[in-house]
Design an enzyme around this catalytic site. Structure first.
Site, PDB file in Angstrom:
ATOM      1  N   GLY A  46      42.125  17.992  39.066  1.00 41.85           N
ATOM      2  CA  GLY A  46      43.540  18.165  39.390  1.00 41.85           C
ATOM      3  C   GLY A  46      43.700  19.010  40.641  1.00 41.85           C
ATOM      4  N   ARG A  64      39.972  11.800  40.020  1.00 43.52           N
ATOM      5  CA  ARG A  64      39.086  11.862  38.847  1.00 43.52           C
ATOM      6  C   ARG A  64      38.274  10.572  38.920  1.00 43.52           C
ATOM      7  NH1 ARG A  64      41.315  16.307  35.987  1.00 43.52           N
ATOM      8  NH2 ARG A  64      43.553  16.468  36.306  1.00 43.52           N
ATOM      9  N   ASP A  85      36.158  22.712  35.515  1.00 47.66           N
ATOM     10  CA  ASP A  85      34.891  22.671  34.776  1.00 47.66           C
ATOM     11  C   ASP A  85      34.247  21.288  34.803  1.00 47.66           C
ATOM     12  OD1 ASP A  85      36.970  21.754  33.177  1.00 47.66           O
ATOM     13  OD2 ASP A  85      36.080  22.486  31.313  1.00 47.66           O
ATOM     14  N   THR A 144      41.368  25.314  39.644  1.00 44.81           N
ATOM     15  CA  THR A 144      42.123  24.650  38.571  1.00 44.81           C
ATOM     16  C   THR A 144      43.293  25.532  38.154  1.00 44.81           C
ATOM     17  OG1 THR A 144      42.080  23.868  36.289  1.00 44.81           O
ATOM     18  CG2 THR A 144      40.460  25.531  36.831  1.00 44.81           C
ATOM     19  N   ASP A 180      44.471  25.442  35.330  1.00 49.92           N
ATOM     20  CA  ASP A 180      44.349  25.671  33.874  1.00 49.92           C
ATOM     21  C   ASP A 180      43.671  26.998  33.517  1.00 49.92           C
ATOM     22  OD1 ASP A 180      45.450  23.158  33.688  1.00 49.92           O
ATOM     23  OD2 ASP A 180      43.530  22.160  33.383  1.00 49.92           O
ATOM     24  N   ASP A 192      40.612  27.624  32.948  1.00 44.85           N
ATOM     25  CA  ASP A 192      39.666  27.486  31.829  1.00 44.85           C
ATOM     26  C   ASP A 192      38.204  27.411  32.273  1.00 44.85           C
ATOM     27  OD1 ASP A 192      40.037  25.074  33.085  1.00 44.85           O
ATOM     28  OD2 ASP A 192      40.041  23.873  31.264  1.00 44.85           O
ATOM     29  N   ARG A 244      46.389  21.479  30.074  1.00 49.54           N
ATOM     30  CA  ARG A 244      45.511  20.549  29.346  1.00 49.54           C
ATOM     31  C   ARG A 244      45.235  21.104  27.943  1.00 49.54           C
ATOM     32  NH1 ARG A 244      41.022  17.732  33.089  1.00 49.54           N
ATOM     33  NH2 ARG A 244      41.497  15.899  31.884  1.00 49.54           N
TER      34      ARG A 244
HETATM   35  P1  ATP Z   1      41.073  20.251  36.148  1.00 54.72           P
HETATM   36  O1  ATP Z   1      40.771  21.556  35.479  1.00 54.72           O
HETATM   37  O2  ATP Z   1      42.118  20.380  37.183  1.00 54.72           O
HETATM   38  O3  ATP Z   1      41.320  19.137  35.200  1.00 54.72           O
HETATM   39  P2  ATP Z   1      38.366  19.304  36.439  1.00 54.72           P
HETATM   40  O4  ATP Z   1      37.369  19.446  37.541  1.00 54.72           O
HETATM   41  O5  ATP Z   1      37.993  19.940  35.127  1.00 54.72           O
HETATM   42  O6  ATP Z   1      39.746  19.849  37.000  1.00 54.72           O
HETATM   43  P3  ATP Z   1      37.904  16.665  35.409  1.00 54.72           P
HETATM   44  O7  ATP Z   1      38.731  15.437  35.464  1.00 54.72           O
HETATM   45  O8  ATP Z   1      37.451  17.146  34.077  1.00 54.72           O
HETATM   46  O9  ATP Z   1      38.693  17.764  36.208  1.00 54.72           O
HETATM   47  O10 ATP Z   1      36.569  16.418  36.284  1.00 54.72           O
HETATM   48  C1  ATP Z   1      36.681  15.989  37.638  1.00 54.72           C
HETATM   49  C2  ATP Z   1      35.616  14.963  37.914  1.00 54.72           C
HETATM   50  O11 ATP Z   1      34.325  15.551  37.744  1.00 54.72           O
HETATM   51  C3  ATP Z   1      35.621  13.766  36.972  1.00 54.72           C
HETATM   52  O12 ATP Z   1      36.581  12.803  37.326  1.00 54.72           O
HETATM   53  C4  ATP Z   1      34.199  13.250  37.165  1.00 54.72           C
HETATM   54  O13 ATP Z   1      34.096  12.515  38.357  1.00 54.72           O
HETATM   55  C5  ATP Z   1      33.402  14.545  37.320  1.00 54.72           C
HETATM   56  N1  ATP Z   1      32.814  14.939  36.032  1.00 54.72           N
HETATM   57  C6  ATP Z   1      33.428  15.482  34.962  1.00 54.72           C
HETATM   58  N2  ATP Z   1      32.577  15.659  33.929  1.00 54.72           N
HETATM   59  C7  ATP Z   1      31.383  15.192  34.368  1.00 54.72           C
HETATM   60  C8  ATP Z   1      30.083  15.064  33.767  1.00 54.72           C
HETATM   61  N3  ATP Z   1      29.849  15.460  32.509  1.00 54.72           N
HETATM   62  N4  ATP Z   1      29.088  14.522  34.522  1.00 54.72           N
HETATM   63  C9  ATP Z   1      29.323  14.110  35.789  1.00 54.72           C
HETATM   64  N5  ATP Z   1      30.509  14.203  36.396  1.00 54.72           N
HETATM   65  C10 ATP Z   1      31.511  14.718  35.713  1.00 54.72           C
END
Ligand code: ATP
Length: 329
Positions: free
Chosen positions: A14, A75, A106, A128, A130, A132, A174
């Site tokens: 995000g 994403r 994360d 983020t 969030d 978290d 979230r």
């Molecule tokens: P936010 O906290 O804003 O949601 P985020 O980084 O946690 O940010 P996610 O959608 O969970 O957002 O992860 C972003 C991208 O990271 C995913 O779309 C994917 O491409 C990659 N990603 C997430 N988890 C994994 C994983 N276990 N292995 C490889 N890539 C991953």
């Protein structure tokens, strides 16, 4: 000093206000050290599609005050597959990118770890709204998002008071309740629901609304976290039980946008610069953090396993509910 000549930077997950300040710091710290910086558009998606763009200090002028991310974000579900992770690592090597800064949450850290395991020199920066991420007491965008939500709730409170209503206000986060907890305290709300605490006592909330209404209170504000959801249903139940008109407002994406606060600009700038300095020192497989009042870094694999939880003392604060003195008017 490591022999890093080209650094890539991407934003993932995000968007969060302050990400632009971090990008700017990566570009300018890199340029000051004589390193070429490549912006990778749309997070891991752009890494697969080779959406690479040369960044120079002019390109990042006047972006600090902008919300969102000038590199766009995405994403990318493909990136969960080993085949695509390898493709991304190959794309970086073919383009001569020998260090990578991943700004995201994360999930993005987990993606970054996959690349690090394939030999890419990666540093993560926590971005983020969030909040978290277990390894850090600061994440880019949380401060702005909370301030935006608090100010929106102030406005809703004005109309809620005028109409003598109860308002359920759903805030983002979230599956965690940090934004909700901060809004609860900052707005002097009457109640809070967060996913971390599923033992919410709805009858106690109804009793307290009725009690405060009897004493003359004109409005009631309940903060509900996105991870709990169902705000409209809760509003209907509260209205039925209290007889007080109750409206639900879902604040939504308004919390992601807008000018970053000074705190987000300063911390994001510091973290972006710190990430580049780590890469220049030959460090890899690291994340930047703010912990115990200091900027520091942790091993990426270790950071992913670190847990964070709601500050119990803040959640249990009592007697602060309700911003209006009952019976003032
Ligand atoms: P936010 O906290 O804003 O949601 P985020 O980084 O946690 O940010 P996610 O959608 O969970 O957002 O992860 C972003 C991208 O990271 C995913 O779309 C994917 O491409 C990659 N990603 C997430 N988890 C994994 C994983 N276990 N292995 C490889 N890539 C991953």
């Amino acid at each position: 000093m490591a022999d890093i000549k080209t650094i890539g930077v991407l934003t993932s997950g995000g968007d969060a206000p302050g990400m632009n300040a971090a990008i700017r710091a990566v570009v300018r710290t890199g340029a000051a050290a004589g390193v070429r910086v490549i912006g990778i558009k749309r997070g891991f998606t752009g890494l697969l599609d080779k959406e690479f763009v040369d960044m120079d200090p002019e390109r990042v002028s006047e972006i600090m005050e902008l919300g969102g991310t000038i590199l766009y974000t995405a994403r990318c579900s493909k990136f969960l597959e080993a085949e695509y992770q390898q493709m991304a690592a190959d794309n970086l090597a073919q383009s001569g990118i020998d260090g990578l800064v991943v700004i995201g949450g994360d999930g993005s850290y987990r993606g970054a770890k996959c690349l690090a395991d394939l030999g890419v020199h990666v540093v993560g920066v926590p971005g983020t709204i969030d909040f978290d991420i277990g390894s850090t007491d600061y994440t880019i965008g949380f401060d702005t998002a909370v301030n935006t939500a608090v100010s929106a709730i102030d406005k809703i409170t004005d109309t809620s008071t005028s109409h003598e209503r109860c308002s359920i206000i759903e805030v983002m986060g979230r599956n965690v309740g940090y934004i909700a907890l901060w809004c609860h305290i900052a707005n002097g709300a009457d109640g809070i629901l967060i996913p971390e605490k599923d033992e919410f006592d709805e009858q106690a909330l109804i009793d307290s609304i009725l009690n405060n209404r009897r004493k003359g209170r004109k409005h009631h504000i309940i903060i509900n976290a996105e991870g709990v959801g169902r705000s409209n249903r809760l509003a209907k139940r509260i209205e039925a039980a209290t007889g007080i008109e109750t409206r639900a407002t879902i604040l939504g994406y308004i919390q992601r946008g807008g000018t970053p606060t000074a705190k987000d600009r300063v911390y994001a700038s510091t973290m972006g610069a710190y990430a580049v300095d780590l890469l220049l020192r030959g460090e890899e497989h690291r994340v930047v953090a703010y912990k115990d009042g200091k900027f520091m870094d942790f091993d990426l694999g270790e950071a992913i396993t670190m847990k964070k939880s709601i500050e119990e003392y803040q959640f249990l604060l009592r007697g602060l509910e309700g911003r209006e003195s009952a019976g003032r008017a």
